[in-house]
Design a protein around this motif. Structure first.
Motif, PDB file in Angstrom:
ATOM      1  N   ARG A  71       0.832  -1.209   0.000  1.00  0.00           N
ATOM      2  CA  ARG A  71       0.000   0.000   0.000  1.00  0.00           C
ATOM      3  C   ARG A  71       0.863   1.255   0.000  1.00  0.00           C
ATOM      4  N   LEU A  72       1.967   1.168   0.716  1.00  0.00           N
ATOM      5  CA  LEU A  72       2.885   2.310   0.708  1.00  0.00           C
ATOM      6  C   LEU A  72       3.450   2.527  -0.691  1.00  0.00           C
ATOM      7  N   ALA A  83       4.281  15.423  -2.662  1.00  0.00           N
ATOM      8  CA  ALA A  83       3.989  15.159  -1.254  1.00  0.00           C
ATOM      9  C   ALA A  83       2.836  14.170  -1.128  1.00  0.00           C
ATOM     10  N   VAL A  84       2.907  13.291  -0.154  1.00  0.00           N
ATOM     11  CA  VAL A  84       1.831  12.336   0.051  1.00  0.00           C
ATOM     12  C   VAL A  84       1.047  12.732   1.294  1.00  0.00           C
ATOM     13  N   SER A  85      -0.187  12.273   1.319  1.00  0.00           N
ATOM     14  CA  SER A  85      -1.075  12.620   2.426  1.00  0.00           C
ATOM     15  C   SER A  85      -0.724  11.810   3.671  1.00  0.00           C
ATOM     16  N   ILE A  86      -0.659  12.518   4.803  1.00  0.00           N
ATOM     17  CA  ILE A  86      -0.437  11.851   6.083  1.00  0.00           C
ATOM     18  C   ILE A  86      -1.522  10.811   6.340  1.00  0.00           C
ATOM     19  N   GLU A  87      -2.745  11.183   5.965  1.00  0.00           N
ATOM     20  CA  GLU A  87      -3.856  10.268   6.206  1.00  0.00           C
ATOM     21  C   GLU A  87      -3.675   8.961   5.444  1.00  0.00           C
ATOM     22  N   ARG A  88      -3.217   9.063   4.216  1.00  0.00           N
ATOM     23  CA  ARG A  88      -3.039   7.831   3.433  1.00  0.00           C
ATOM     24  C   ARG A  88      -1.923   6.973   4.023  1.00  0.00           C
ATOM     25  N   LEU A  89      -0.885   7.617   4.499  1.00  0.00           N
ATOM     26  CA  LEU A  89       0.200   6.852   5.117  1.00  0.00           C
ATOM     27  C   LEU A  89      -0.299   6.119   6.362  1.00  0.00           C
ATOM     28  N   LEU A  90      -1.039   6.825   7.180  1.00  0.00           N
ATOM     29  CA  LEU A  90      -1.573   6.196   8.390  1.00  0.00           C
ATOM     30  C   LEU A  90      -2.502   5.049   8.042  1.00  0.00           C
ATOM     31  N   ASP A  91      -3.324   5.279   7.035  1.00  0.00           N
ATOM     32  CA  ASP A  91      -4.245   4.223   6.622  1.00  0.00           C
ATOM     33  C   ASP A  91      -3.481   2.984   6.164  1.00  0.00           C
ATOM     34  N   ALA A  92      -2.443   3.199   5.389  1.00  0.00           N
ATOM     35  CA  ALA A  92      -1.662   2.066   4.884  1.00  0.00           C
ATOM     36  C   ALA A  92      -0.981   1.314   6.017  1.00  0.00           C
ATOM     37  N   PHE A  93      -0.678   2.030   7.067  1.00  0.00           N
ATOM     38  CA  PHE A  93      -0.005   1.390   8.197  1.00  0.00           C
ATOM     39  C   PHE A  93      -0.984   0.663   9.114  1.00  0.00           C
ATOM     40  N   ILE A  94      -2.121   1.278   9.350  1.00  0.00           N
ATOM     41  CA  ILE A  94      -3.050   0.758  10.358  1.00  0.00           C
ATOM     42  C   ILE A  94      -4.026  -0.264   9.784  1.00  0.00           C
ATOM     43  N   ARG A  95      -4.599   0.051   8.628  1.00  0.00           N
ATOM     44  CA  ARG A  95      -5.723  -0.757   8.165  1.00  0.00           C
ATOM     45  C   ARG A  95      -5.405  -2.224   7.874  1.00  0.00           C
ATOM     46  N   PRO A  96      -4.250  -2.543   7.338  1.00  0.00           N
ATOM     47  CA  PRO A  96      -3.989  -3.962   7.075  1.00  0.00           C
ATOM     48  C   PRO A  96      -4.138  -4.852   8.300  1.00  0.00           C
ATOM     49  N   ALA A  97      -3.846  -4.313   9.474  1.00  0.00           N
ATOM     50  CA  ALA A  97      -4.001  -5.119  10.681  1.00  0.00           C
ATOM     51  C   ALA A  97      -5.444  -5.528  10.897  1.00  0.00           C
ATOM     52  N   THR A 139      11.389   1.195   8.721  1.00  0.00           N
ATOM     53  CA  THR A 139      12.285   2.006   7.893  1.00  0.00           C
ATOM     54  C   THR A 139      11.528   2.756   6.811  1.00  0.00           C
ATOM     55  N   ARG A 140      10.723   2.040   6.068  1.00  0.00           N
ATOM     56  CA  ARG A 140      10.021   2.658   4.950  1.00  0.00           C
ATOM     57  C   ARG A 140       9.026   3.721   5.401  1.00  0.00           C
ATOM     58  N   PHE A 141       8.287   3.425   6.455  1.00  0.00           N
ATOM     59  CA  PHE A 141       7.282   4.400   6.893  1.00  0.00           C
ATOM     60  C   PHE A 141       7.925   5.609   7.552  1.00  0.00           C
ATOM     61  N   VAL A 142       8.998   5.392   8.278  1.00  0.00           N
ATOM     62  CA  VAL A 142       9.700   6.542   8.853  1.00  0.00           C
ATOM     63  C   VAL A 142      10.199   7.445   7.737  1.00  0.00           C
ATOM     64  N   GLU A 143      10.738   6.851   6.692  1.00  0.00           N
ATOM     65  CA  GLU A 143      11.177   7.634   5.542  1.00  0.00           C
ATOM     66  C   GLU A 143      10.018   8.430   4.938  1.00  0.00           C
ATOM     67  N   ALA A 144       8.901   7.747   4.765  1.00  0.00           N
ATOM     68  CA  ALA A 144       7.750   8.395   4.145  1.00  0.00           C
ATOM     69  C   ALA A 144       7.234   9.549   5.010  1.00  0.00           C
ATOM     70  N   PHE A 145       7.152   9.311   6.304  1.00  0.00           N
ATOM     71  CA  PHE A 145       6.693  10.381   7.193  1.00  0.00           C
ATOM     72  C   PHE A 145       7.707  11.527   7.235  1.00  0.00           C
ATOM     73  N   THR A 146       8.964  11.189   7.146  1.00  0.00           N
ATOM     74  CA  THR A 146       9.987  12.238   7.122  1.00  0.00           C
ATOM     75  C   THR A 146       9.792  13.153   5.914  1.00  0.00           C
ATOM     76  N   ARG A 147       9.518  12.546   4.761  1.00  0.00           N
ATOM     77  CA  ARG A 147       9.294  13.365   3.565  1.00  0.00           C
ATOM     78  C   ARG A 147       8.002  14.165   3.676  1.00  0.00           C
ATOM     79  N   ALA A 148       6.992  13.555   4.317  1.00  0.00           N
ATOM     80  CA  ALA A 148       5.705  14.247   4.416  1.00  0.00           C
ATOM     81  C   ALA A 148       5.730  15.353   5.464  1.00  0.00           C
ATOM     82  N   LEU A 149       6.696  15.267   6.376  1.00  0.00           N
ATOM     83  CA  LEU A 149       6.787  16.263   7.454  1.00  0.00           C
ATOM     84  C   LEU A 149       8.201  16.826   7.500  1.00  0.00           C
ATOM     85  N   PRO A 150       8.602  17.527   6.458  1.00  0.00           N
ATOM     86  CA  PRO A 150      10.008  17.916   6.331  1.00  0.00           C
ATOM     87  C   PRO A 150      10.472  18.900   7.411  1.00  0.00           C
TER      88      PRO A 150
END
Lengths: 236, 236
Positions: A71-72, A83-97, A139-150
Motif C-alpha cells: 500500500r505504501l 507530497a503524500v497525504s499523512i492520512e493515506r500513510l496512516l491508513d496504509a499502516f493501520i488498516r492492514p491489521a 524504515t520505509r514508513f519513517v522515511e515516508a513520514f519524514t518526507r511528508a513532514l520535512p
DNA sequence: GTCTATATGGGGATAGAC
DNA sequence: GTCTATCCCCATATAGAC
C-alpha cells in the motif's frame, strides 16, 4: 485426519487464545482443549510453546507487513515524487491489521488483538525474529513520514511514530477501555469508525508544530504545559 | 525487624518486578528473592498474590488520582469559568504518573511502567477496585475536555480520550520501542522530553476537526483516508 | 512475626505403544 | 501422526514449630 488440518486447528486456537488472554496466561492445555487435539500433537508439530508462539505470528506477520509495504508503494507511485497525504500513510499502516483479520467475532477482530498484544506485552518476551520482520516497515514508513513532514526534527518524528504505534496497539488491544471510558456509549464493535477516528486523531497529532526545546519559547500556546507547569516542584 | 519494614520491602520489590515483567510473569519466589524475605511472609502480610497485586496498586493509585484531581481543580479555579488550555489538562492527567514515581532507575520511572501495564494487560485480570478508583478521574477529565472542545461530538470525544490513555500507557509501558523505532537515536531516559512531546502530540490530536460520518464529505483532506481508501475491497 | 517443611496443583515436555 | 501415561519443575498456598 490430514496432517495440516491438526496443525491449522492448533494455530487457530492458539491465535484466538493468545489474542484474548496473552501468551503467558494461555497454557498449552487450554489450546488443545479449544483445538480438540492431543497435547502431544503440539510438541510434534511445533516442538515447544515458544515455537508455537512464533509460528502463530509468522503465519500472519509476513502477509501483514507485505500488505503495508504494498500500500505504501501504491501511495508513493501515485504521488510520483510529490507530497503524500499523512492520512493515506496512516491508513496504509493501520488498516492492514484489521483488513487481514480472519474471523471477526462479536468483539474486535482477532488479529487486531493479537498484534496489539505484540506491542504491549513486555518486550523481552518477543522473539527478535518478530521485530526483524517489522524492520522494513519501520524504515520505509519513517522515511515516508519524514518526507511528508520535512519541518519536523528527526528526534521528534521518531518519538511521534512511537506514539502512533502505541495508540494503534493499545487501542486495539484493550477495546474494553473504550466501553469503560464512554460508559458504554460508544460501540466498540464499530471498527471502521474506530479506524477513521484514529486516523483523524493521529494525522492532526503528526502535523503539530515541533515541541520547542526545554525552556525556549513556543510557537503555539504551550506556556503552561512544560517546565514545571503547575508547580510540581513547589508542591512536594 | 519491624513488621512494616518487611511489608514495605515486599511491596517495593513486587512493584518493581510487576512493572518490569508484568504480573503473570512475576512469581512470588522472585519477589521474595529481591525483597530478601521469606515466602511465608508474603502470605502472612497479604494473604495471596492477587491481594498483593491489589496492595501494590492501592499504595500508589489513590495519591496518583488525587494529585490528578487536585491539579485539575487548580486549573479550573485559575480559569474561573473561562476556557482552559488543552495542554494544561493533558499535563494534569499525564504528569502525576511520572512525578509521583519513587525510584527512577536508569530506565524509565518504575511507577510509570507499572501504570502503563495497568492499562495494557488483559482487562479481565484487573480487579474492579482499581477501575473504581479511576472513575472520578475519568468523569472529571471527560467533563473538562468536553468544555474545552465544545464542537466535538461526544462519541468522538470519548474515543479520543481512549486514544489519549492508550498513547500514554503504551508509550510508558514499552520504552524499548522508542529505542527500536529510532534505532537508538532518541534517549529513552529523557522522560521530560517524552512528556512534553506527548502533550504537543495529543493536544493537536484532540483539536482535530471531527471525523465526518461514513461516506460524507470531510472538511479537511481526508478523501483517501476513509471509505475503502486504497481498494481494500477490490484487493481480496 | 518469622521460619522450615510440605501440601497440592498446573505447567511444559517426553517416552513409547499403536 | 496420534495417543496414553508420566516425568519433573515451578507455582501458590498452608501447617505448625519457634
Amino acid at each position: 485426519m490430514a496432517t495440516n488440518e491438526t496443525r491449522e486447528k492448533i494455530l487457530d486456537a492458539a491465535e484466538s487464545l493468545f489474542a484474548r488472554q496473552g501468551f503467558g496466561a494461555t497454557s498449552l492445555r487450554t489450546v488443545i482443549a479449544e483445538a480438540d487435539v492431543n497435547l502431544a500433537a503440539v510438541h510434534y508439530h511445533f516442538g515447544s510453546k515458544e515455537a508455537l508462539i512464533r509460528a502463530v505470528f509468522s503465519r500472519r506477520l509476513a502477509p501483514l507487513n507485505a500488505e503495508r509495504l504494498r500500500r505504501l508503494d501504491d501511495i508513493e507511485n501515485d504521488a510520483a515524487g510529490a507530497a503524500v497525504s499523512i492520512e493515506r500513510l496512516l491508513d496504509a499502516f493501520i488498516r492492514p491489521a484489521v483488513v487481514l483479520a480472519p474471523g471477526g467475532t462479536d468483539e474486535a477482530p482477532i488479529l487486531t488483538l493479537l498484534f496489539g498484544r505484540l506491542h504491549t506485552e513486555p518486550g523481552n518476551n518477543l522473539p527478535q525474529l518478530i521485530y526483524d520482520q517489522f524492520d522494513d516497515v519501520v524504515t520505509r514508513f519513517v522515511e515516508a513520514f519524514t518526507r511528508a513532514l520535512p519541518d519536523l526534527p528527526l528526534d521528534e518524528l521518531y518519538t511521534r511514530f512511537h506514539f502512533v504505534i502505541g495508540t494503534m496497539a493499545s487501542s486495539f488491544a484493550d477495546p474494553q477501555r473504550l466501553a469503560y471510558v464512554s460508559r458504554g456509549r460508544v460501540d466498540r464493535r464499530d471498527v471502521e469508525s474506530l479506524i477513521t477516528r484514529m486516523i483523524t486523531f493521529l494525522a492532526a497529532a503528526l502535523r503539530a508544530p515541533a515541541t520547542r526545546p526545554h525552556g525556549a519559547e513556543a510557537t503555539v500556546d504551550l506556556s503552561s504545559a512544560t517546565g514545571d507547569p503547575i508547580g510540581a516542584g513547589a508542591r512536594e
